[in-house]
Design an enzyme around this catalytic site. Structure first.
Site, short mmCIF file in Angstrom:
data_model
loop_
_atom_site.label_atom_id
_atom_site.label_comp_id
_atom_site.label_asym_id
_atom_site.label_seq_id
_atom_site.Cartn_x
_atom_site.Cartn_y
_atom_site.Cartn_z
N GLU A 365 1.10 -1.39 -0.12
CA GLU A 365 0.03 0.06 -0.28
C GLU A 365 0.77 1.38 0.11
OE1 GLU A 365 -3.95 -1.85 2.09
OE2 GLU A 365 -2.60 -0.63 3.22
N GLU A 480 -6.47 -7.82 -0.42
CA GLU A 480 -7.63 -7.68 1.27
C GLU A 480 -9.05 -7.66 0.75
OE1 GLU A 480 -5.49 -4.76 3.55
OE2 GLU A 480 -3.05 -5.60 3.37
#
Length: 720
Positions: A365, A480
């Site tokens: 991320e 995710e």
């Protein structure tokens, strides 16, 4: 090894002959970060019509043409034959991979572990070397549990052959020693979040014990000062107990076939100005990898933290500012990051680990909106070339390299580094962090009426983008996602944010209040999400209890959902959910371009793209004051002993014929590690956004900080 090839070629494996072990170096303001951010994509679904919806085991559900009487006559025969076939399916492969295969073919050298410190060795008690559903598993501490797997999976644990890759989690997933085919085999995975990278909402009790702790940096600082309660050793106790072997066995038994394992860079080392528990988690990481091998689970190894922080979130190591490729210390922190990516790539590319860890997510991320798209592209190209110079090019040479979409949406990465060798695009779609109130009900009924608007929304937002990216980019998965359709959960939005435990959230903080309609809605939402995403990792397997012994973020626990009835007992139940909800779109046909999976052309990146992104460090860095001279940015020098990752110690010890490896795949990779230039003063590497720019080089001549040219193996020192 050679640089990027002009044409596709396989590069032979290389081994390193010197045991490499750890060496040790002698050192805000953002809105409250969510667990992750929302990516809004459009939908598509499986083309299956409701009449083709498969049953729990993937069979097509049809009415029988036979009469009940005829069926009753035939059923005993079919039952007998099915039992025989299942027995053959389990016993025959087990014979060949366990009984017949009693040695490990490898050319690596034997290495040691950390058992002398009381940290885990890897292995098991003497006993059966394999087992299927109903078998008894004896763990390394002598305790036992029953393996429950109704999907044809079996485990293998042979002390004489600790690198045996013959296990499989279920009948539809190839064993570890057989090829995984992207586009044909589907990732049904789960994250092991919060184990090695601590997060407040996953392990709330740890943070409740230390008021003021908001991330692992502050928690480590406070723990270290609390010597009467064990200091930083409390974190090691968490490593020991939070995830057990039975957890990994249950993951396989749930019909899942992959895990995504977030790890921190301080598994390798930390620098003196960082408070983290250095290196201690590495033996526990190896323990999880060996458990995954035992139960046939593939691992996506995820480097979740980066020096200086790549996103400013609390799960990057330190909450606050982004100092990776951003600000005065941006280049220096990126130097360290590349070094840690290199060290991990060297370890997992060894033949002992390559089948267990087929994917390496090199940075979790990174916030591209802050760092810059061109800057990240330049870094990713540099990392790609570095890794492939270690592993060689093409299928079978090292892991797939996964990069996150940086919250830019999948379409922003279409055509990225065309011709690269096996890059995967990872996305993390969440509704919880969309910024909307998300108060629409989910407890609305059963069957297709369950879940209110949420299942249809998951299909319409996510499936089209996922399918399109498989063609426009290449292999794409959701690293995710969760059942968190709202942002309710203790510490979910950070320790200091109280909105996630507001009165409107009370129902979602305690699953004991949920009725069958609520659970049906959550399961339908989960099934729709799985069908839309196709290849996925749920975040996360387990949420730890808070100080009052309740699971206060139940929407995020796959394990709790299985136990209490809102997660599917078989992930294949998801197939066709979106179509059944009336959401249809063009489905990816499962065929990638050859280079995307390591075939012909892999590594022959478009020269135009190389020209655009081949300059490294990037030509411009964000977060600098106006008029700053980028050539004066602080950098490190590559003159330090390389800190490498040691292999496991096995208990009991395998035969001397078993070669364990030394942690280093490519013997020609001899560059040294980054370290501070002697005599130079550096700003705080984790808080250098607003500091003044240097006005001169240190040392005055650029050659003094140039990387040394090394022609022999990297120097190493043994860790204490």
């Amino acid at each position: 090894m050679s640089s990027r090839p002009d044409s596709f070629a396989e590069v032979s494996l290389a081994t390193h002959n010197t045991l490499l072990t750890y060496s040790k170096h002698s050192p805000e303001t953002v809105s409250t970060p969510p667990r992750d951010s929302f990516i809004n994509t459009s939908c598509n679904s499986s083309p299956l019509s409701p009449s083709q919806h498969p049953g729990p085991c993937g069979e097509e559900i049809k009415s029988s043409p036979n009469s009940k009487k005829g069926a009753a006559h035939i059923r005993p025969i079919l039952l007998f034959l099915s039992v025989v076939l299942v027995a053959v399916a389990v016993v025959v492969p087990v014979y060949f991979v366990v009984i017949k295969h009693q040695h490990h073919e490898s050319d690596m050298t034997e290495g040691g572990g950390t058992s002398s410190s009381g940290r885990p060795s890897t292995g098991s008690h003497a006993g059966p070397t394999y087992g299927a559903n109903g078998s008894t598993v004896t763990t390394s501490d002598g305790s036992t549990f029953t393996y429950i797997n109704s999907f044809g999976g079996y485990w293998i644990d042979n002390p004489n052959d600790p690198f045996n890759n013959g296990a499989r989690p279920n009948s539809w997933t190839p064993p570890l020693n057989e090829s995984w085919v992207w586009g044909t085999n589907k990732v049904n995975g789960v994250n092991i979040g919060g184990l090695f990278v601590l997060e407040p909402f996953i392990s709330p009790a740890l943070f409740e014990s230390y008021p003021g702790a908001i991330d692992e940096w502050s928690l480590s600082t406070l723990m270290a000062a609390d010597t009467s309660n064990g200091g930083l050793n409390q974190i090691e106790e968490h490593y020991k107990t939070f995830i057990t072997e039975q957890d990994i066995a249950e993951i396989a038994g749930a019909g899942l076939n992959w895990i995504r394992l977030p790890i921190p860079f301080w598994a390798i080392e930390k620098w003196d100005f960082e408070p983290f528990l250095e290196q201690v988690c590495w033996p526990y990481i190896l323990r999880v990898l060996q458990w995954a091998r035992k139960y046939g689970l593939r691992v996506n190894l995820d480097l979740h933290t980066i020096p200086g922080s790549q996103n400013g979130f609390n799960h990057s190591g330190k909450y606050g500012k982004i100092n990776f490729l951003n600000g005065v210390m941006g280049i220096a922190n990126a130097q360290r990051a590349l070094g840690y990516i290199r060290i991990i790539a060297e370890f997992i590319s060894q033949p002992e680990w390559s089948n267990v860890v087929p994917v390496f997510s090199i940075m979790n991320e990174a916030r591209v909106a802050v760092i810059g798209m061109d800057q990240m592209a330049s870094f990713y190209l540099q990392a790609h070339d570095m890794i492939r110079n270690i592993t060689g090019y093409g299928e079978g040479n090292g892991p797939y390299i996964a990069i996150h979409d940086g919250f830019q949406g999948l379409s922003s990465w279409a055509g990225f580094l065309e011709g690269s060798d096996r890059i995967i695009l990872d996305t993390h779609p969440y509704f919880a962090f969309s910024g909307n109130s998300n108060t629409e009900p989910i407890a609305t009924g059963t069957g297709l009426d369950a879940g209110g608007s949420w299942p249809t929304l998951a299909c319409s937002r996510w499936a089209t983008g996922m399918n399109a990216s498989q063609t426009a980019f290449g292999v794409t998965f959701a690293g995710e996602f969760s059942n968190g359709f709202n942002d309710c959960g203790l510490y979910l939005n950070g320790v200091d944010n109280t909105q996630d435990i507001a009165p409107s959230c009370s129902l979602f903080l305690d699953s004991s209040q949920w009725n069958d309609t609520m659970k049906a809605g959550l399961q339908q939402f989960a099934l729709a999400s799985m069908d839309a995403l196709q290849d996925w990792f749920f975040w996360t397997w387990k949420i730890g209890p808070s100080s009052n012994n309740t699971i206060a973020s139940p929407l995020w626990s796959y394990q709790l959902g299985l136990q209490q009835g809102w997660m599917p007992i078989d992930p294949r139940m998801a197939t066709g959910t979106c179509a059944a909800l009336g959401v249809t779109a063009q489905q990816f046909d499962g065929v990638y371009q050859p280079y995307q999976t390591g075939g012909p052309g892999a590594g022959t990146i478009d020269p135009v793209l190389v020209s655009s992104y081949g300059q490294y460090p990037p030509t411009s860095i964000s977060g600098l004051t106006g008029g700053a001279t980028q050539s004066l940015l602080p950098t490190y020098t590559s003159t330090s002993a390389i800190p490498t990752l040691p292999p496991p110690t096995f208990t009991p010890s395998p035969p001397s014929s078993v070669i364990i490896g030394n942690g280093w795949f490519d013997s020609s990779d001899t560059s040294l590690a980054a370290t501070e230039v002697a005599g130079c003063t550096y700003p705080n590497a984790w808080d250098a956004i607003s500091v003044s720019m240097p006005t001169a080089l240190c040392p005055p001549t650029a050659s003094a900080s140039a990387s040394a040219i090394i022609t022999s193996a990297p120097a190493v020192t043994t860790s204490s």
